[in-house]
Design a protein around this motif. Structure first.
Motif, PDB file in Angstrom:
ATOM      1  N   PRO A   1       0.632  -1.352  -0.245  1.00  0.00           N
ATOM      2  CA  PRO A   1      -0.019   0.337  -0.037  1.00  0.00           C
ATOM      3  C   PRO A   1       0.454   1.414  -0.151  1.00  0.00           C
ATOM      4  O   PRO A   1       0.396   2.777  -0.613  1.00  0.00           O
ATOM      5  CB  PRO A   1      -0.752  -0.238   1.409  1.00  0.00           C
ATOM      6  CG  PRO A   1      -0.544  -2.017   1.628  1.00  0.00           C
ATOM      7  CD  PRO A   1       0.312  -2.036   1.515  1.00  0.00           C
ATOM      8  N   PHE A   2       1.576   1.251   0.776  1.00  0.00           N
ATOM      9  CA  PHE A   2       3.364   2.531   0.424  1.00  0.00           C
ATOM     10  C   PHE A   2       3.921   2.074  -0.918  1.00  0.00           C
ATOM     11  O   PHE A   2       4.656   3.103  -0.627  1.00  0.00           O
ATOM     12  CB  PHE A   2       3.842   2.193   2.311  1.00  0.00           C
ATOM     13  CG  PHE A   2       2.529   2.233   2.955  1.00  0.00           C
ATOM     14  CD1 PHE A   2       1.962   3.254   3.442  1.00  0.00           C
ATOM     15  CD2 PHE A   2       2.557   0.978   3.822  1.00  0.00           C
ATOM     16  CE1 PHE A   2       1.312   2.605   4.211  1.00  0.00           C
ATOM     17  CE2 PHE A   2       1.414   0.486   4.563  1.00  0.00           C
ATOM     18  CZ  PHE A   2       0.567   2.174   4.860  1.00  0.00           C
ATOM     19  N   ARG A   3       3.614   1.112  -2.212  1.00  0.00           N
ATOM     20  CA  ARG A   3       5.336   1.266  -2.724  1.00  0.00           C
ATOM     21  C   ARG A   3       5.811   2.955  -3.196  1.00  0.00           C
ATOM     22  O   ARG A   3       6.807   2.518  -3.646  1.00  0.00           O
ATOM     23  CB  ARG A   3       5.164   0.111  -3.697  1.00  0.00           C
ATOM     24  CG  ARG A   3       6.016   0.060  -4.099  1.00  0.00           C
ATOM     25  CD  ARG A   3       5.439  -2.123  -5.454  1.00  0.00           C
ATOM     26  NE  ARG A   3       4.610  -1.544  -6.318  1.00  0.00           N
ATOM     27  CZ  ARG A   3       4.269  -2.103  -7.797  1.00  0.00           C
ATOM     28  NH1 ARG A   3       4.209  -3.296  -7.169  1.00  0.00           N
ATOM     29  NH2 ARG A   3       3.402  -1.048  -8.329  1.00  0.00           N
ATOM     30  N   ASP A   4       4.221   3.507  -3.972  1.00  0.00           N
ATOM     31  CA  ASP A   4       5.478   4.325  -4.275  1.00  0.00           C
ATOM     32  C   ASP A   4       5.541   5.421  -3.724  1.00  0.00           C
ATOM     33  O   ASP A   4       6.363   6.065  -4.063  1.00  0.00           O
ATOM     34  CB  ASP A   4       3.153   5.642  -4.681  1.00  0.00           C
ATOM     35  CG  ASP A   4       2.675   5.770  -3.594  1.00  0.00           C
ATOM     36  OD1 ASP A   4       2.215   4.340  -2.856  1.00  0.00           O
ATOM     37  OD2 ASP A   4       1.804   6.919  -4.136  1.00  0.00           O
ATOM     38  N   VAL A   5       4.931   5.501  -2.280  1.00  0.00           N
ATOM     39  CA  VAL A   5       6.012   6.571  -1.301  1.00  0.00           C
ATOM     40  C   VAL A   5       7.101   5.654  -0.862  1.00  0.00           C
ATOM     41  O   VAL A   5       8.160   6.410  -0.814  1.00  0.00           O
ATOM     42  CB  VAL A   5       5.643   6.200  -0.357  1.00  0.00           C
ATOM     43  CG1 VAL A   5       5.624   7.817   0.377  1.00  0.00           C
ATOM     44  CG2 VAL A   5       4.041   6.547  -0.104  1.00  0.00           C
ATOM     45  N   TYR A   6       7.463   4.626  -0.965  1.00  0.00           N
ATOM     46  CA  TYR A   6       8.938   3.684  -0.927  1.00  0.00           C
ATOM     47  C   TYR A   6       9.820   3.724  -2.182  1.00  0.00           C
ATOM     48  O   TYR A   6      10.831   4.042  -2.174  1.00  0.00           O
ATOM     49  CB  TYR A   6       9.093   2.430  -0.448  1.00  0.00           C
ATOM     50  CG  TYR A   6       8.718   1.595   1.281  1.00  0.00           C
ATOM     51  CD1 TYR A   6       9.279   2.135   1.975  1.00  0.00           C
ATOM     52  CD2 TYR A   6       7.227   1.048   1.383  1.00  0.00           C
ATOM     53  CE1 TYR A   6       9.243   2.288   3.474  1.00  0.00           C
ATOM     54  CE2 TYR A   6       6.873   0.904   2.761  1.00  0.00           C
ATOM     55  CZ  TYR A   6       8.040   1.108   3.643  1.00  0.00           C
ATOM     56  OH  TYR A   6       6.984   1.665   4.969  1.00  0.00           O
TER      57      TYR A   6
ATOM     58  N   ILE B   1       2.955  13.263   3.152  1.00  0.00           N
ATOM     59  CA  ILE B   1       3.255  12.762   4.450  1.00  0.00           C
ATOM     60  C   ILE B   1       2.239  11.265   4.866  1.00  0.00           C
ATOM     61  O   ILE B   1       1.285  11.277   5.037  1.00  0.00           O
ATOM     62  CB  ILE B   1       3.380  13.302   5.638  1.00  0.00           C
ATOM     63  CG1 ILE B   1       3.838  12.817   7.128  1.00  0.00           C
ATOM     64  CG2 ILE B   1       1.866  14.633   6.411  1.00  0.00           C
ATOM     65  CD1 ILE B   1       3.999  13.990   7.600  1.00  0.00           C
ATOM     66  N   VAL B   2       2.960  10.153   5.185  1.00  0.00           N
ATOM     67  CA  VAL B   2       1.965   9.143   6.235  1.00  0.00           C
ATOM     68  C   VAL B   2       2.569   9.250   7.112  1.00  0.00           C
ATOM     69  O   VAL B   2       4.126   8.891   7.491  1.00  0.00           O
ATOM     70  CB  VAL B   2       2.171   8.002   4.664  1.00  0.00           C
ATOM     71  CG1 VAL B   2       1.108   6.744   5.795  1.00  0.00           C
ATOM     72  CG2 VAL B   2       1.644   8.075   3.611  1.00  0.00           C
ATOM     73  N   CYS B   3       1.246   9.149   8.044  1.00  0.00           N
ATOM     74  CA  CYS B   3       1.949   9.289   9.380  1.00  0.00           C
ATOM     75  C   CYS B   3       1.153   9.276  10.671  1.00  0.00           C
ATOM     76  O   CYS B   3       0.129   8.497  10.468  1.00  0.00           O
ATOM     77  CB  CYS B   3       2.493  10.374   9.755  1.00  0.00           C
ATOM     78  SG  CYS B   3       1.184  11.649  10.020  1.00  0.00           S
ATOM     79  N   SER B   4       1.795   8.225  12.092  1.00  0.00           N
ATOM     80  CA  SER B   4       0.710   7.811  12.795  1.00  0.00           C
ATOM     81  C   SER B   4       1.190   8.668  14.192  1.00  0.00           C
ATOM     82  O   SER B   4       2.251   9.129  13.640  1.00  0.00           O
ATOM     83  CB  SER B   4       1.419   6.729  13.458  1.00  0.00           C
ATOM     84  OG  SER B   4       2.319   6.299  13.366  1.00  0.00           O
TER      85      SER B   4
ATOM     86  N   LEU C   1      -2.488   7.720   5.413  1.00  0.00           N
ATOM     87  CA  LEU C   1      -2.582   6.538   5.840  1.00  0.00           C
ATOM     88  C   LEU C   1      -3.660   5.505   5.999  1.00  0.00           C
ATOM     89  O   LEU C   1      -3.756   4.081   5.627  1.00  0.00           O
ATOM     90  CB  LEU C   1      -1.877   6.535   7.633  1.00  0.00           C
ATOM     91  CG  LEU C   1      -1.701   5.010   8.296  1.00  0.00           C
ATOM     92  CD1 LEU C   1      -0.758   3.852   7.249  1.00  0.00           C
ATOM     93  CD2 LEU C   1      -0.903   5.367   9.463  1.00  0.00           C
ATOM     94  N   ILE C   2      -4.842   6.184   6.325  1.00  0.00           N
ATOM     95  CA  ILE C   2      -6.343   5.886   6.798  1.00  0.00           C
ATOM     96  C   ILE C   2      -6.709   4.966   5.098  1.00  0.00           C
ATOM     97  O   ILE C   2      -6.701   3.915   5.191  1.00  0.00           O
ATOM     98  CB  ILE C   2      -7.281   6.274   7.617  1.00  0.00           C
ATOM     99  CG1 ILE C   2      -6.668   6.744   8.613  1.00  0.00           C
ATOM    100  CG2 ILE C   2      -8.291   5.963   7.584  1.00  0.00           C
ATOM    101  CD1 ILE C   2      -7.671   7.376   9.955  1.00  0.00           C
TER     102      ILE C   2
END
Lengths: 410, 220
Positions: free
Chosen positions: A48-53, A92-95, A120-121
């Protein structure tokens, strides 16, 4: 119908051999499920975060207690509040960790409270036992809690949270998080791995009796709550960002209380290494299982077809087409694989009921996800194709007349 | 009416072991006839029967069943002809051994393209007509030779074909049982069915209305 009845009779005729094949296939299904799970289970925390990585960016992990050690006040910033300190990040993807406590019967109670930002949600949904995942656009403040928690919080109930201003805010429990699962967004202390696992935590009620609560940080803002601080974040930058800017921003993040920062390209490289390693570890095992299963299925299908050739010739003189006799073997394979799938499900269902001392030694986890479904369906499909191919060859090399007349061509 | 014109059958054509089994065979068999085809071993009688049964092809000539040319048809069409027009009885009975008598008789009904109501009842009636209704539920592996041949005959007639072809139907039976089976064929013939029996037994042949003798791939 005729051919299906024949297939059933064929199953009964070699019942012992067929049961052995059936068990073999059932075990193969379980093993393929377990292996697929082992290889892919972690991917759903990366995918789910591949594009960010894949982008230029930074991973950072904060510790909430930083201010106790004389860190600056900015340590208590929640995710989006980091933006002004950084050089033009894009996303930003964050908790965030919530510094307040829940309140029950007028008393503060202890729990692990987090808020996830919308990014993130939207990207990731943990396993929910009852209810649903957060919907940040809803007006009412929502929360998900771990199932079977010690405070008796259940879907449909409410959690009161100290607002840090002398009052409380109420959040509706919309879902119950399944116990014993990995949750993306909550960091582990696997910094040494330097891969996606830094952004993933395992929750297990055996490790802690403190329930976990997850809020939507944007909903909390709408309720005027700002008592949360960034826990960890994937910060994405535009392609134009320079290495120098990233270095500067990492230093800034460290000053803001980040315990660990690294570039996302490092995380991506280590994550891919991890997946490749998993694959290379399990691939030989998968191949051995497949080869064993297929050899026995081909042998039995060939034996069965050869023994049935005369019956097929009889069907032929009664009005069947010669090649359609292959369907008997197809039905036969379907019966075997159907029973094996049921058997595999039953065995897998039974495993957790084994004494814990036995169960603990078995690395038996099968995820109910798309990858497992695909690999099991693929295994069954290949099994059916392989076991139908040999009879097709045998039937194709004979003619009904030769079989009925014992090969006499005159 | 069965009509064959100048049928030539060559085995293994254009190979070193090429062999012409039928050299232009011509004959007609009218509806309701009972015909014996006799000849020495290798004369071509079984080849002719297999061509008539649509389980073997031929190189040249024509074969008509009820004025329909049976040549170069699709596999589906051949299967339909075998199912609807032809009943086949073999010397070794050609039964599915682990099926019951009833299941064996139901085979042609199950492959039929027609909608058949109450297949089981129809199969039981066929078994009754050959006198072994009480053996319906018995596996064929437990039947005697005579009983097996009756099952085979019941299966051959269950779809009410216009002709029944029998390849040495008494070849594996004792004299008494052979006589019973021949009586059965005569009974079927008296009901209007065309019966064609390949045999080398003159006793059997003489019970038929006409004898066709084949020698060296030709009708003598």
């Amino acid at each position: 119908m005729m051919l299906f009845i024949t297939a059933l009779k064929e199953f009964k005729r070699h019942i012992f051999m067929n049961i052995v094949t059936l068990i073999e296939l059932a075990v193969s299904i379980i093993l393929v499920g377990v292996i697929t799970t082992a290889v892919t289970i972690k991917y759903k925390y990366y995918g789910p975060f591949r594009d960010v990585y894949d982008s230029n960016g930074i991973y950072c992990r904060f510790i909430y207690a930083a201010d106790d050690f004389g860190q600056p006040e900015q340590t208590l910033l929640y995710g989006e509040q980091l933006f002004p300190y950084l050089s033009s990040p894009e996303k930003i993807v964050c908790s965030n960790v919530i510094k307040s406590f829940p309140v029950k019967d007028g008393e503060f109670i202890n729990a692990n409270c987090y808020s996830f930002n919308d990014e993130l949600i939207d990207r990731y949904t943990p396993q929910i036992g009852r209810g649903r995942w957060l919907k940040p656009k809803k007006d009412e403040l929502e929360v998900v809690v771990t199932e079977n928690n010690k405070y008796g919080w259940k879907k449909g109930g409410y959690v009161e949270l100290d607002d840090g201003k002398g009052g409380t805010i109420k959040a509706k429990i919309v879902g119950e998080l399944k116990d014993k699962q990995y949750i993306a967004g909550i960091p582990s202390d696997n910094d040494g791995n330097n891969d996606f696992s830094m952004f993933v935590s395992y929750i297990d009620s055996k490790d802690t009796d403190l329930p976990m609560l997850i809020f939507s940080s944007s909903q909390l803002r709408r309720y005027g709550f700002d008592g949360d601080a960034c826990k960890c974040a994937l910060i994405e930058y535009p392609d134009s960002v320079s290495g120098e800017q990233l270095d500067n921003d990492m230093q800034t993040l460290n000053l803001l209380g980040s315990l660990y920062t690294t570039e996302l390209k490092n995380v991506r490289a280590r994550s891919i290494d991890y997946f490749m390693l998993q694959l290379s570890n399990y691939l030989p095992l998968i191949l051995v299982i497949l080869i064993m299963t297929f050899i026995s299925s081909i042998s039995i299908a060939a034996l069965s077809a050869r023994q049935r050739l005369r019956d097929y010739a009889i069907y032929y003189i009664c009005g069947s087409r010669w090649k359609s006799c292959v369907l008997v073997n197809l039905f036969f394979s379907l019966i075997i694989s159907g029973l094996a799938a049921i058997g595999a499900a039953a065995i897998y269902h039974y495993i957790p009921k084994l004494p814990k001392s036995v169960f603990a030694t078995l690395p038996m986890t099968i995820a109910s996800d798309m990858w497992v479904a695909i690999s099991v369906i693929l295994l069954i499909a290949v099994y059916i194709l392989v076991s139908a191919a040999m009879p097709l060859i045998i039937i194709g090399r004979n003619t009904p007349k030769e079989i009925l007349t014992g090969g006499n061509n005159k | 009416m069965i009509k064959i014109n100048d049928i030539v059958k060559i085995y293994n054509p254009k190979k070193s072991n090429e062999f012409e089994a039928l050299h232009g065979v011509t004959c007609e068999i009218a509806d309701g006839e009972m015909v014996a085809i006799i000849g020495k071993s290798g004369a071509g009688k079984s080849t002719l029967l297999h061509i008539l049964a649509c389980i073997d092809n031929f190189q040249s000539g024509e074969y008509y069943i009820d004025d329909t040319l049976v040549k170069d048809l699709s596999e589906k069409k051949y299967a339909q002809i075998r199912n609807e027009k032809i009943g086949m009885v073999m010397q070794d009975f050609a039964l599915v051994e682990d099926f019951t008598a009833l299941e064996n008789v139901m085979i042609p009904l199950n492959f039929s393209k027609q909608k058949i109501k109450d297949k089981k009842q129809k199969a039981l009636e066929a078994l009754k007509s050959v006198g072994i209704e009480e053996l319906a539920k018995k596996p064929c592996s437990k039947l005697s030779g005579g009983q097996k041949q009756r099952v085979a005959i019941a299966r051959a007639i269950v779809n009410e074909p216009s002709m029944v072809l029998a390849d040495e139907p008494t070849g594996a039976l004792d004299t008494k049982t052979s006589a019973e089976i021949m009586e059965l064929f005569k009974k079927l013939n008296s009901q209007g069915r065309t019966i064609i029996i390949v045999t080398h037994d003159m006793n059997v042949a003489e019970q038929c209305g006409r004898i066709i003798e084949i020698g060296d791939g030709r009708i003598i």
